[in-house]
Design a protein around this motif. Structure first.
Motif, PDB file in Angstrom:
ATOM      1  N   GLU A  82       0.295  -5.773   0.668  1.00  0.00           N
ATOM      2  CA  GLU A  82       0.925  -4.581   1.562  1.00  0.00           C
ATOM      3  C   GLU A  82       0.464  -4.210   1.846  1.00  0.00           C
ATOM      4  N   ILE A  83      -0.925  -4.244   1.902  1.00  0.00           N
ATOM      5  CA  ILE A  83      -2.246  -3.163   2.624  1.00  0.00           C
ATOM      6  C   ILE A  83      -2.502  -3.659   3.529  1.00  0.00           C
ATOM      7  N   GLU A 118       0.140  -4.636  11.162  1.00  0.00           N
ATOM      8  CA  GLU A 118       1.215  -4.179  12.101  1.00  0.00           C
ATOM      9  C   GLU A 118       0.401  -2.607  12.928  1.00  0.00           C
ATOM     10  N   LEU A 119      -0.343  -1.654  12.635  1.00  0.00           N
ATOM     11  CA  LEU A 119      -0.343  -0.911  13.437  1.00  0.00           C
ATOM     12  C   LEU A 119      -0.665  -1.094  14.991  1.00  0.00           C
ATOM     13  N   PHE A 134       1.383   0.171  -3.803  1.00  0.00           N
ATOM     14  CA  PHE A 134       1.008  -1.086  -2.732  1.00  0.00           C
ATOM     15  C   PHE A 134      -0.029  -1.531  -3.441  1.00  0.00           C
ATOM     16  N   THR A 157      -1.602  -5.562   5.062  1.00  0.00           N
ATOM     17  CA  THR A 157       0.061  -6.010   6.092  1.00  0.00           C
ATOM     18  C   THR A 157      -0.282  -4.655   7.067  1.00  0.00           C
ATOM     19  N   ARG A 158       0.102  -3.333   6.689  1.00  0.00           N
ATOM     20  CA  ARG A 158       0.138  -2.186   6.503  1.00  0.00           C
ATOM     21  C   ARG A 158      -0.781  -2.002   8.104  1.00  0.00           C
ATOM     22  N   ILE A 194      -1.962   5.090   3.110  1.00  0.00           N
ATOM     23  CA  ILE A 194      -1.573   3.929   1.853  1.00  0.00           C
ATOM     24  C   ILE A 194      -0.830   4.306   0.212  1.00  0.00           C
ATOM     25  N   THR A 240      -4.425   8.931   2.296  1.00  0.00           N
ATOM     26  CA  THR A 240      -4.587   8.810   3.760  1.00  0.00           C
ATOM     27  C   THR A 240      -5.988   8.759   4.457  1.00  0.00           C
ATOM     28  N   SER A 291      -5.265  -9.556   9.768  1.00  0.00           N
ATOM     29  CA  SER A 291      -5.248  -9.611   8.642  1.00  0.00           C
ATOM     30  C   SER A 291      -6.326 -10.926   8.092  1.00  0.00           C
ATOM     31  N   ILE A 324      -4.464   6.474   8.572  1.00  0.00           N
ATOM     32  CA  ILE A 324      -2.926   5.631   7.443  1.00  0.00           C
ATOM     33  C   ILE A 324      -2.981   5.812   6.211  1.00  0.00           C
TER      34      ILE A 324
END
Length: 339
Positions: A119-120, A126-127, A115, A122-123, A111, A175, A134, A109
């Motif tokens: 936003e982090i 959303e995987l 961000f 959410t990332r 980042i 990453t 969350s 993942i």
């Protein structure tokens, strides 16, 4: 009688050979010609027999009985939990070794720099897989606030609304690789430890020879990250921030106003500058209470080593670069020249 004995021995030989060939066939990989990768989950509390059954059910071994027999023969009872990527071309011993050593499957993942905390989170949520919640991620990271406060000595009472996150800026943009078995608490613990190991010493060292604290330097780095679009300008933008703070001038940074708004806009309007928020640097004459994003290494470097300039103003151009000025009249003149 002798013939009967020979016939009996021959029968035994045939049966043994047949059994050996059958056993050899069951030990061989399922498919070496057209192998497939299969994700297998080994759960806590699973017995060797249960693991063998799952492997056969998923089609990566031919016989659970042979697999379990091999475990017993080699006295293996330390298979580890997790998600494993197993190929139908793997031998039984390769599969056992992989699960025994805990070489489980990982996911990547990234980042990005700049961000926000939201936003982090959410990332992660959303995987496609693994599935992270969350709210659980937020709860886990807030559990570590005392540790972060101890490391960075930020104010404990800065949480005034849902728009203010004291954990903003502490997740380093890069990453990451995590085992698929990691739960929300594991993810958060790693992220916080990574920050404490890789960022805190740098910030504390810089703060020793600076009027600003380690946490304030992190805030400044986040401002540079959001305001600067071209790396070569980072140190100059940093100098403007420090120069205005020294003169007790409002920073007047659009990025902080954007952070204060309930919804981000493409551009900050004059009406937005009236928002009542501790992040509205058009009204306050100090730093915002927390970072406004996760700064990258270049922004952090600029915050620690700003350029030596007399600039107090700048405005952005269409290509993302900035025009810098030493005073307001010069700032206005350059804006008119551009137009």
């Amino acid at each position: 009688m002798k013939l009967k004995k020979i016939a009996f021995l021959f029968l035994i030989f045939i049966l043994s050979l047949s059994l050996f060939l059958k056993l050899d066939s069951l030990i061989e990989p399922v498919d070496q010609v057209n192998p497939k990768q299969v994700r297998i989950k080994i759960e806590a509390g699973m017995s060797g027999r249960a693991i063998a059954d799952r492997l056969e059910e998923k089609g990566v071994i031919k016989s659970s009985k042979v697999f379990y027999f091999l475990l017993r023969l080699k006295k293996i009872n330390n298979l580890r939990t997790g998600y494993y990527q197993i190929s139908t071309s793997n031998t039984l011993l390769e599969i056992i070794t992989k699960i025994q050593t805990g070489k489980e499957e990982e996911f990547k993942i990234t980042i990005p720099e700049g961000f926000t905390f939201d936003e982090i989170i959410t990332r992660f949520s959303e995987l496609d897989f693994p599935n992270y919640e969350s709210q659980k991620l937020k709860q886990e990271i807030y559990q570590l606030l005392p540790k972060l406060k101890e490391e960075l000595n930020f104010k404990a009472n800065i949480i005034k609304s849902e728009l203010i996150y004291p954990v903003e800026g502490i997740i380093i943009p890069t990453t990451y690789k995590f085992p698929l078995s990691y739960q929300e608490a594991d993810i958060v613990n790693y992220l916080v430890k990574y920050f404490i190991k890789n960022r805190v010493p740098v910030l504390k060292k810089a703060a020793k020879n600076n009027k600003f604290s380690a946490y304030e330097l992190l805030i400044i780095a986040s401002l540079i990250e959001e305001e600067g679009k071209i790396d070569s300008e980072n140190e100059i933008i940093a100098s403007v921030i420090y120069n205005r703070l020294a003169k007790k001038m409002p920073l007047q940074l659009d990025a902080t106003v954007q952070y204060a708004l309930a919804e981000r806009t493409k551009r900050v309007l004059y009406s937005d500058l009236e928002v009542d928020s501790p992040y509205n640097t058009y009204k306050i004459k100090e730093l915002p209470p927390t970072p406004i994003a996760s700064p990258g290494a270049k922004a952090l470097k600029a915050a620690i080593n700003p350029a030596a300039t007399n600039y107090l103003f700048y405005f952005a151009q269409a290509d993302g670069s900035h025009i810098f000025s030493r005073n307001y009249q010069e700032h206005l003149n350059k804006q008119r020249q551009r137009n």
